[in-house]
Design a protein around this motif. Structure first.
Motif, mmCIF file in Angstrom:
data_model
loop_
_atom_site.group_PDB
_atom_site.id
_atom_site.type_symbol
_atom_site.label_atom_id
_atom_site.label_comp_id
_atom_site.label_asym_id
_atom_site.label_seq_id
_atom_site.Cartn_x
_atom_site.Cartn_y
_atom_site.Cartn_z
ATOM 1 N N GLY A 82 0.817 -1.214 0.000
ATOM 2 C CA GLY A 82 0.000 0.000 0.000
ATOM 3 C C GLY A 82 0.851 1.264 0.000
ATOM 4 O O GLY A 82 1.949 1.301 -0.570
ATOM 5 N N ARG A 83 0.355 2.279 0.665
ATOM 6 C CA ARG A 83 1.086 3.554 0.732
ATOM 7 C C ARG A 83 2.284 3.371 1.654
ATOM 8 O O ARG A 83 2.137 3.137 2.857
ATOM 9 C CB ARG A 83 0.202 4.670 1.278
ATOM 10 N N THR A 84 3.479 3.506 1.070
ATOM 11 C CA THR A 84 4.708 3.131 1.778
ATOM 12 C C THR A 84 5.634 4.328 1.936
ATOM 13 O O THR A 84 5.892 5.041 0.967
ATOM 14 C CB THR A 84 5.425 2.013 0.993
ATOM 15 N N LEU A 85 6.122 4.530 3.154
ATOM 16 C CA LEU A 85 7.189 5.508 3.397
ATOM 17 C C LEU A 85 8.512 4.774 3.232
ATOM 18 O O LEU A 85 8.766 3.772 3.909
ATOM 19 C CB LEU A 85 7.056 6.116 4.793
ATOM 20 N N SER A 86 9.358 5.301 2.344
ATOM 21 C CA SER A 86 10.452 4.488 1.829
ATOM 22 C C SER A 86 11.718 4.503 2.668
ATOM 23 O O SER A 86 12.619 3.696 2.431
ATOM 24 C CB SER A 86 10.792 4.949 0.408
ATOM 25 N N HIS A 87 11.818 5.398 3.651
ATOM 26 C CA HIS A 87 13.076 5.445 4.427
ATOM 27 C C HIS A 87 12.797 6.070 5.788
ATOM 28 O O HIS A 87 12.699 7.294 5.910
ATOM 29 C CB HIS A 87 14.131 6.269 3.671
ATOM 30 N N GLU A 88 12.639 5.221 6.790
ATOM 31 C CA GLU A 88 12.339 5.695 8.155
ATOM 32 C C GLU A 88 13.110 4.853 9.159
ATOM 33 O O GLU A 88 13.770 3.874 8.803
ATOM 34 C CB GLU A 88 10.826 5.601 8.436
ATOM 35 N N MET A 126 4.071 7.174 -6.771
ATOM 36 C CA MET A 126 5.131 7.524 -5.824
ATOM 37 C C MET A 126 4.912 6.872 -4.457
ATOM 38 O O MET A 126 5.867 6.488 -3.791
ATOM 39 C CB MET A 126 5.195 9.051 -5.664
ATOM 40 N N GLN A 127 3.646 6.759 -4.040
ATOM 41 C CA GLN A 127 3.380 6.222 -2.701
ATOM 42 C C GLN A 127 3.185 4.710 -2.688
ATOM 43 O O GLN A 127 3.513 4.054 -1.707
ATOM 44 C CB GLN A 127 2.106 6.860 -2.126
ATOM 45 N N ARG A 128 2.600 4.165 -3.748
ATOM 46 C CA ARG A 128 2.177 2.758 -3.705
ATOM 47 C C ARG A 128 3.001 1.833 -4.612
ATOM 48 O O ARG A 128 3.237 0.682 -4.261
ATOM 49 C CB ARG A 128 0.709 2.631 -4.175
ATOM 50 N N ARG A 129 3.372 2.327 -5.818
ATOM 51 C CA ARG A 129 3.896 1.376 -6.800
ATOM 52 C C ARG A 129 5.422 1.319 -6.877
ATOM 53 O O ARG A 129 5.989 0.277 -7.212
ATOM 54 C CB ARG A 129 3.305 1.699 -8.175
#
Ligand code: ZN
Length: 329
Positions: free
Chosen positions: A17-23, A308-311
């Motif tokens: 789903g909606r993913t934050l890519s670097h945390e 940008m958020q999901r794919r």
């Protein structure tokens, strides 16, 4: 579709789903958990659960926690956060940070790959938690390429870890995410090494790229197939700087690269990294609450934002799994 390991076990890539890519749930240094004046696990667990619940309420489905062992990874904290069922998938990392630890010195890339693969296959630090991604970090140390022994300079160490990461990614079917010093445009030599290793660059994210303002450099990363990590975004920056970072995302989308842009903060609700320790549990809200509305208001389509958020991140997992024969193993 492919399998993605999270701290609660495997999921399908379609569930990211909606993913934050670097945390980072926490970030600091190896051994900090032994220093009670630096790190308190109860506080870290509580902050992490609160921040994940706030992110979930803002529409975030997954975060990538890019904290390898030497950056202060805490498996027992992961287990307690996993038990809380926040509704957010957390993918954790194997790999190595920018100050390559001395136990890697003298290892050849295959030895380093075996080290990462051991964690990918068996779990981290005696737990059943399996990392879903490999993190490496190329920063200022890359400039240090002179020394009495050319094989043991900081640059040589970074190059060996990159080759090890590439070999582990291919064998283990997991993607690589790279902290890079974007102002030195280190994504370029890093992708050269990955290409030399025969890695599918679609499995790679060149992170911290929105620390650069050079759109040509960023388009060049995407043109080679890799993801451009626009993964530093937070309210401690000025409005002007946030606007610049939003504009960069829009420019890449309008250049046709939305499918290869991923968004994040490099934020932590319990950061122990240096004097500027962050403690806010709102650290994962600026992307969904500031950047995405800005993009939609300035001409990006909902499909661009979904890319940008999901794919984009999902595609890195699927490209990596395909290299290992169709599934992470
Ligand atoms: Zn980071």
């Amino acid at each position: 579709m492919s399998t993605v390991q999270t701290i609660r076990g495997p999921i399908d890539s379609s569930q990211l789903g909606r993913t934050l890519s670097h945390e980072h749930l926490t970030t600091g240094a190896i051994g900090m958990e032994r220093l009670p004046w630096v790190y308190n696990e109860d506080d870290c667990v509580n902050a992490g659960i609160d921040a994940l619940r706030r992110a979930r309420a803002a529409g975030v489905d997954s975060i990538l926690d890019l904290t390898p062992l030497d950056l202060g990874r805490q498996p027992s904290m992961f287990q307690r956060v996993a038990a809380a069922d926040t509704g957010v998938n957390v993918v954790c990392a194997t790999g190595v940070y920018r100050w390559v630890p001395s136990y890697f010195f003298g290892m050849d890339p295959d030895d380093i790959a075996d080290h990462f693969l051991r964690e990918i296959r068996d779990g981290i630090e005696g737990t059943p938690i399996r990392p879903g991604i490999i993190k490496i970090a190329w920063d200022l140390e890359y400039r240090l390429a002179d020394g009495p022994n050319p094989a043991s300079t900081p640059r040589a160490n970074l190059e060996r870890t990159a080759r090890g990461a590439a070999r582990a990614a291919k064998a283990g079917g997991v993607p690589i995410s790279c902290h890079t010093l974007a102002t030195d445009e280190l994504g370029t030599p890093l992708l050269d090494i990955f290409e030399d290793e025969g890695l599918d660059l679609r499995a790679v994210t060149i992170g911290h790229s929105n620390d650069s303002s050079n759109l040509d450099y960023l388009k060049g990363i995407a043109a080679r197939g890799a993801n451009v990590g626009l993964d530093r975004f937070g309210t401690r920056r000025t409005q002007e700087e946030l606007d610049r970072r939003c504009q960069l995302a829009l420019d890449l989308a309008q250049a046709g690269y939305a499918e290869q842009v991923c968004l994040g903060h490099d934020g932590s609700p319990y950061g122990r990294f240096g004097a500027g320790r962050t403690t806010t549990t709102d650290c994962w809200l600026p992307v969904p609450q500031i950047e995405v509305p800005w993009l939609l208001a300035h001409g990006a389509s909902q499909d661009d934002v979904d890319a940008m958020q999901r794919r984009s991140i999902r595609a890195t997992f699927e490209a990596a799994a395909a290299m290992a024969g169709g599934a992470a193993k």
